[in-house]
Design a protein around this motif. Sequence first.
Motif, PDB file in Angstrom:
ATOM      1  N   ASP A  31     -27.737  47.344  -8.115  1.00  0.00           N
ATOM      2  CA  ASP A  31     -28.087  48.027  -9.370  1.00  0.00           C
ATOM      3  C   ASP A  31     -28.917  47.169 -10.328  1.00  0.00           C
ATOM      4  OD1 ASP A  31     -26.713  50.313  -8.556  1.00  0.00           O
ATOM      5  OD2 ASP A  31     -24.823  49.602  -9.425  1.00  0.00           O
ATOM      6  N   LEU A  32     -29.293  45.951  -9.918  1.00  0.00           N
ATOM      7  CA  LEU A  32     -30.163  45.136 -10.749  1.00  0.00           C
ATOM      8  C   LEU A  32     -31.619  45.307 -10.320  1.00  0.00           C
ATOM      9  CD1 LEU A  32     -28.166  41.766 -11.010  1.00  0.00           C
ATOM     10  CD2 LEU A  32     -28.123  43.729 -12.563  1.00  0.00           C
ATOM     11  N   GLU A  33     -32.538  45.076 -11.244  1.00  0.00           N
ATOM     12  CA  GLU A  33     -33.960  45.163 -10.920  1.00  0.00           C
ATOM     13  C   GLU A  33     -34.385  43.917 -10.163  1.00  0.00           C
ATOM     14  OE1 GLU A  33     -38.328  45.235 -13.124  1.00  0.00           O
ATOM     15  OE2 GLU A  33     -36.516  45.684 -14.284  1.00  0.00           O
ATOM     16  N   ILE A  34     -34.866  44.099  -8.943  1.00  0.00           N
ATOM     17  CA  ILE A  34     -35.258  42.978  -8.086  1.00  0.00           C
ATOM     18  C   ILE A  34     -36.760  42.735  -8.235  1.00  0.00           C
ATOM     19  CG2 ILE A  34     -35.361  42.094  -5.736  1.00  0.00           C
ATOM     20  CD1 ILE A  34     -33.014  43.998  -5.095  1.00  0.00           C
ATOM     21  N   ILE A  35     -37.086  41.535  -8.651  1.00  0.00           N
ATOM     22  CA  ILE A  35     -38.488  41.153  -8.826  1.00  0.00           C
ATOM     23  C   ILE A  35     -39.049  40.574  -7.536  1.00  0.00           C
ATOM     24  CG2 ILE A  35     -40.053  39.622 -10.112  1.00  0.00           C
ATOM     25  CD1 ILE A  35     -37.913  39.821 -12.407  1.00  0.00           C
ATOM     26  N   ASP A  36     -38.243  39.786  -6.845  1.00  0.00           N
ATOM     27  CA  ASP A  36     -38.664  39.191  -5.581  1.00  0.00           C
ATOM     28  C   ASP A  36     -37.418  38.753  -4.827  1.00  0.00           C
ATOM     29  OD1 ASP A  36     -41.145  38.027  -4.042  1.00  0.00           O
ATOM     30  OD2 ASP A  36     -39.647  36.433  -4.012  1.00  0.00           O
ATOM     31  N   GLN A  37     -37.487  38.770  -3.504  1.00  0.00           N
ATOM     32  CA  GLN A  37     -36.401  38.191  -2.714  1.00  0.00           C
ATOM     33  C   GLN A  37     -36.978  37.644  -1.409  1.00  0.00           C
ATOM     34  OE1 GLN A  37     -33.424  41.195  -2.210  1.00  0.00           O
ATOM     35  NE2 GLN A  37     -34.606  42.422  -0.765  1.00  0.00           N
ATOM     36  N   HIS A  38     -36.402  36.539  -0.947  1.00  0.00           N
ATOM     37  CA  HIS A  38     -36.898  35.918   0.270  1.00  0.00           C
ATOM     38  C   HIS A  38     -35.794  35.071   0.895  1.00  0.00           C
ATOM     39  CE1 HIS A  38     -37.813  33.181  -3.113  1.00  0.00           C
ATOM     40  NE2 HIS A  38     -37.438  32.219  -2.284  1.00  0.00           N
ATOM     41  N   MET A  39     -35.967  34.795   2.178  1.00  0.00           N
ATOM     42  CA  MET A  39     -35.019  33.970   2.929  1.00  0.00           C
ATOM     43  C   MET A  39     -35.652  32.614   3.210  1.00  0.00           C
ATOM     44  SD  MET A  39     -32.125  35.634   3.621  1.00  0.00           S
ATOM     45  CE  MET A  39     -31.497  34.661   4.999  1.00  0.00           C
ATOM     46  N   PHE A  40     -34.848  31.563   3.115  1.00  0.00           N
ATOM     47  CA  PHE A  40     -35.262  30.231   3.547  1.00  0.00           C
ATOM     48  C   PHE A  40     -34.088  29.606   4.274  1.00  0.00           C
ATOM     49  CE2 PHE A  40     -35.739  25.607   2.905  1.00  0.00           C
ATOM     50  CZ  PHE A  40     -36.969  25.440   3.541  1.00  0.00           C
ATOM     51  N   MET A  41     -34.321  29.266   5.551  1.00  0.00           N
ATOM     52  CA  MET A  41     -33.231  28.834   6.407  1.00  0.00           C
ATOM     53  C   MET A  41     -32.199  29.962   6.434  1.00  0.00           C
ATOM     54  SD  MET A  41     -34.372  25.840   7.341  1.00  0.00           S
ATOM     55  CE  MET A  41     -32.988  24.912   8.018  1.00  0.00           C
ATOM     56  N   GLN A  42     -30.964  29.694   6.064  1.00  0.00           N
ATOM     57  CA  GLN A  42     -29.936  30.729   6.071  1.00  0.00           C
ATOM     58  C   GLN A  42     -29.613  31.236   4.665  1.00  0.00           C
ATOM     59  OE1 GLN A  42     -28.779  31.962   9.019  1.00  0.00           O
ATOM     60  NE2 GLN A  42     -30.330  30.577   9.874  1.00  0.00           N
ATOM     61  N   GLU A  43     -30.424  30.834   3.677  1.00  0.00           N
ATOM     62  CA  GLU A  43     -30.122  31.185   2.292  1.00  0.00           C
ATOM     63  C   GLU A  43     -31.090  32.232   1.760  1.00  0.00           C
ATOM     64  OE1 GLU A  43     -28.806  28.449  -1.278  1.00  0.00           O
ATOM     65  OE2 GLU A  43     -31.006  28.462  -1.166  1.00  0.00           O
TER      66      GLU A  43
ATOM     67  N   ILE B 220     -34.828  37.057  -7.105  1.00  0.00           N
ATOM     68  CA  ILE B 220     -35.189  36.929  -8.511  1.00  0.00           C
ATOM     69  C   ILE B 220     -34.949  38.286  -9.151  1.00  0.00           C
ATOM     70  CG2 ILE B 220     -36.959  36.208 -10.129  1.00  0.00           C
ATOM     71  CD1 ILE B 220     -36.150  34.103  -7.988  1.00  0.00           C
ATOM     72  N   VAL B 221     -34.072  38.318 -10.152  1.00  0.00           N
ATOM     73  CA  VAL B 221     -33.671  39.614 -10.701  1.00  0.00           C
ATOM     74  C   VAL B 221     -33.759  39.630 -12.222  1.00  0.00           C
ATOM     75  CG1 VAL B 221     -32.126  40.118  -8.766  1.00  0.00           C
ATOM     76  CG2 VAL B 221     -31.226  38.952 -10.808  1.00  0.00           C
ATOM     77  N   HIS B 222     -33.915  40.843 -12.721  1.00  0.00           N
ATOM     78  CA  HIS B 222     -33.811  41.104 -14.151  1.00  0.00           C
ATOM     79  C   HIS B 222     -32.425  41.704 -14.367  1.00  0.00           C
ATOM     80  CE1 HIS B 222     -35.501  43.408 -17.889  1.00  0.00           C
ATOM     81  NE2 HIS B 222     -34.687  42.434 -18.206  1.00  0.00           N
ATOM     82  N   THR B 223     -31.560  40.959 -15.036  1.00  0.00           N
ATOM     83  CA  THR B 223     -30.154  41.361 -15.134  1.00  0.00           C
ATOM     84  C   THR B 223     -29.910  42.445 -16.173  1.00  0.00           C
ATOM     85  OG1 THR B 223     -29.551  39.752 -16.839  1.00  0.00           O
ATOM     86  CG2 THR B 223     -29.503  39.009 -14.533  1.00  0.00           C
ATOM     87  N   GLY B 224     -30.880  42.628 -17.092  1.00  0.00           N
ATOM     88  CA  GLY B 224     -30.638  43.573 -18.170  1.00  0.00           C
ATOM     89  C   GLY B 224     -29.545  43.107 -19.111  1.00  0.00           C
ATOM     90  N   GLY B 225     -29.232  41.819 -19.045  1.00  0.00           N
ATOM     91  CA  GLY B 225     -28.183  41.274 -19.900  1.00  0.00           C
ATOM     92  C   GLY B 225     -26.787  41.368 -19.332  1.00  0.00           C
TER      93      GLY B 225
END
Length: 287
Positions: A235-247, A251-256
């Motif tokens: 339910d949060l606004e996702i600006i970007d997401q990516h995987m590196f290795m297993q992690e 990047i999200v906008h939480t709306g507070g």
Amino acid sequence: MKIEVRDVVKSYKHKTVLKNITFTMEGPKIIGFLGHNGAGKTTFLNLLAGLIATTDGTILVNGDNVFNTPSTLRDICFIAESGNFQEEMTIAQALKANSFFYPKWDEQLAQRLLQVFALNPKEKVRSLSKGMVSALGIITGFASNAAITIFDEPYIGLDVAARSMFYDLLIDQQIDNPRLYILSTHLIDEASELFEEIFILQEGQLLLQKTTDEWHKHIVAVKGNATDVAAAIVDLEIIDQHMFMQEMTAIVHTGGHPIEGYNVTLESVSLQDMLVYLSKQKARSGK
């Protein structure tokens, strides 16, 4: 000073550059006006300076329509990326011409800054390097004493020392003579500590408007394994997401809204990184 932007649209023949943007700016304050190339920043700044007209909507400065009120324009100094001065003029003539336009012009400051930036007032604009032209723009912006002073990529061609001098001058001037500064730049890591409020345009729309304090609360990087991160950002606004290795990193906008009770790590996001993520979004969308 108060700038009210109401449902502003700017279209050209085959493209809409600004899409129904609405926001308010108030000063004195130093504002970072940011976005990737083509986001609509310079178009908006030209509208604010009264150089072009909106297709629809209005821009008000202290309640007056900026495009139809010449007296209001004398309170706005727009130092664009280029084209600020007639090339056949000398530096002294260019400054003199601006002194006639801006009623609060500070000639003493202009002369002092000529020495600071080592500019010869007898030299013609056409003979100046890019850095020297930028320095002349900086001098004009500060000496204008305009209540709204806009710098759009103000230091092209200036070295690190000269850019540092600009930042120091900006802070000093804001202390001595507070006004509403709007700074648009790609050197975000250098300038970010100056900003009291941040505006980000994306594809002609206002993506974010946050004070510096709000930024750190609302824009976060959520890190952990994919399952935990996915649960934390529902339910949060996702600006970007990516995987590196297993992690996974999202990047999200939480709306507070606080992110609590999940096996994830929260980290701050720099303005520079945010613009990188937005550029990736633009590339993926093919726009």
